[in-house]
Design an enzyme around this catalytic site. Structure first.
Site, PDB file in Angstrom:
ATOM      1  N   GLY A  79     -15.154   0.910  -9.865  1.00 39.63           N
ATOM      2  CA  GLY A  79     -13.674   2.654  -9.313  1.00 39.63           C
ATOM      3  C   GLY A  79     -12.839   2.682  -8.708  1.00 39.63           C
ATOM      4  O   GLY A  79     -12.740   1.464  -7.683  1.00 39.63           O
ATOM      5  N   GLY A 163     -19.384  -3.041  -3.960  1.00 38.27           N
ATOM      6  CA  GLY A 163     -19.668  -1.725  -2.860  1.00 38.27           C
ATOM      7  C   GLY A 163     -18.921  -1.691  -1.737  1.00 38.27           C
ATOM      8  O   GLY A 163     -17.975  -0.423  -2.256  1.00 38.27           O
ATOM      9  N   CYS A 181      -6.002   1.232  -2.251  1.00 41.01           N
ATOM     10  CA  CYS A 181      -6.640   2.226  -2.601  1.00 41.01           C
ATOM     11  C   CYS A 181      -5.855   3.308  -3.256  1.00 41.01           C
ATOM     12  O   CYS A 181      -6.747   4.402  -3.158  1.00 41.01           O
ATOM     13  CB  CYS A 181      -7.070   2.863  -1.353  1.00 41.01           C
ATOM     14  SG  CYS A 181      -9.004   2.074  -1.215  1.00 41.01           S
TER      15      CYS A 181
END
Length: 238
Positions: A79, A163, A181
């Site tokens: 994700g 992670g 991000c």
């Protein structure tokens, strides 16, 4: 699910593996093998390592967020969006079989709490920003909010992979080629930049290992804002 109990389906201790520097694709292959082993009844594992410099893109990455100069990017099944990994950044990959019912939001919050605890232990006012994943330092009159820890995971057959990453003494200029991000209105920072002294990966590895295991098993209580609004964005499930 109560935050006071383990989120793991196993009661065996997590096997912490300190791997040094590992190429990204080699680490990804190792993770997939460990997921297969965990599904077959093996132990949970936490891989702690560094990568040579590499950009990786999660499933929600937009074209304009990639390097404008055509720098290669590894597309992944995690994700989240695009980020950078490289020397001076501690990367952690928990390969964990989740207890039923699966609670990905709970898992993300526990990883965040572990990194917040490590930063707090070093004297930083770290926390969460509502609606955004990861670990942040608050903005002030001179600086915007700054991200110091990133999270992007995948859950496959009830087991986590990919992670988190904690910026220790990495070259922050590597983030300037991307929209890290997917967040354009905030900064990226490191433990070294914030504390005014060099903080190496080796200095924090033991603390990160301990706090992550504490958080997964419920020994570290989770506090702060809800992450429900973004958990689906930083996690990919199958």
């Amino acid at each position: 699910m109560s935050m006071a109990i383990s989120i793991r389906s196993s009661t065996r201790p997590v096997e912490v593996r300190r791997l040094g520097t590992v190429e990204y694709l080699d680490a990804w292959e190792l993770q997939r093998g460990l997921v297969d082993a965990r599904v077959a009844g093996g132990s949970d594992a936490l891989l702690l390592l560094q990568h040579p410099s590499v950009y990786t893109a999660g499933k929600r990455t937009e074209p304009h967020e990639r390097p404008a100069d055509g720098t290669p990017v590894v597309d992944t099944d995690r994700g989240g969006k695009i980020t950078w990994h490289g020397p001076g950044q501690l990367v952690g990959y928990p390969i964990v079989g989740l207890a039923e019912p699966l609670d990905v939001v709970n898992f993300v919050r526990r990883i965040e709490e572990a990194l917040i605890a490590v930063c707090t232990g070093l004297g930083l006012d770290a926390g969460r920003v509502e609606g955004r994943s990861g670990v942040w330092l608050p903005g002030d009159g001179l600086r915007p909010e700054r991200k110091i820890g990133a999270i992007g995971i995948r859950v496959s057959r009830g087991t986590t992979l990919h992670g988190f990453a904690l910026n220790c003494d990495c070259d922050l200029s590597a983030f300037s080629a991307i929209v890290p991000c997917g967040i354009a209105d905030a900064g990226v920072t490191s433990l070294t930049a914030e504390l005014g002294r060099r903080v190496t990966v080796d200095e924090v590895t033991d603390a990160v290992a301990a706090r992550v295991c504490d958080a997964l098993d419920g020994r570290l209580a989770v506090s702060g804002v809800s992450v429900d609004t973004y958990a689906s964005g930083v996690a990919s499930t199958q």
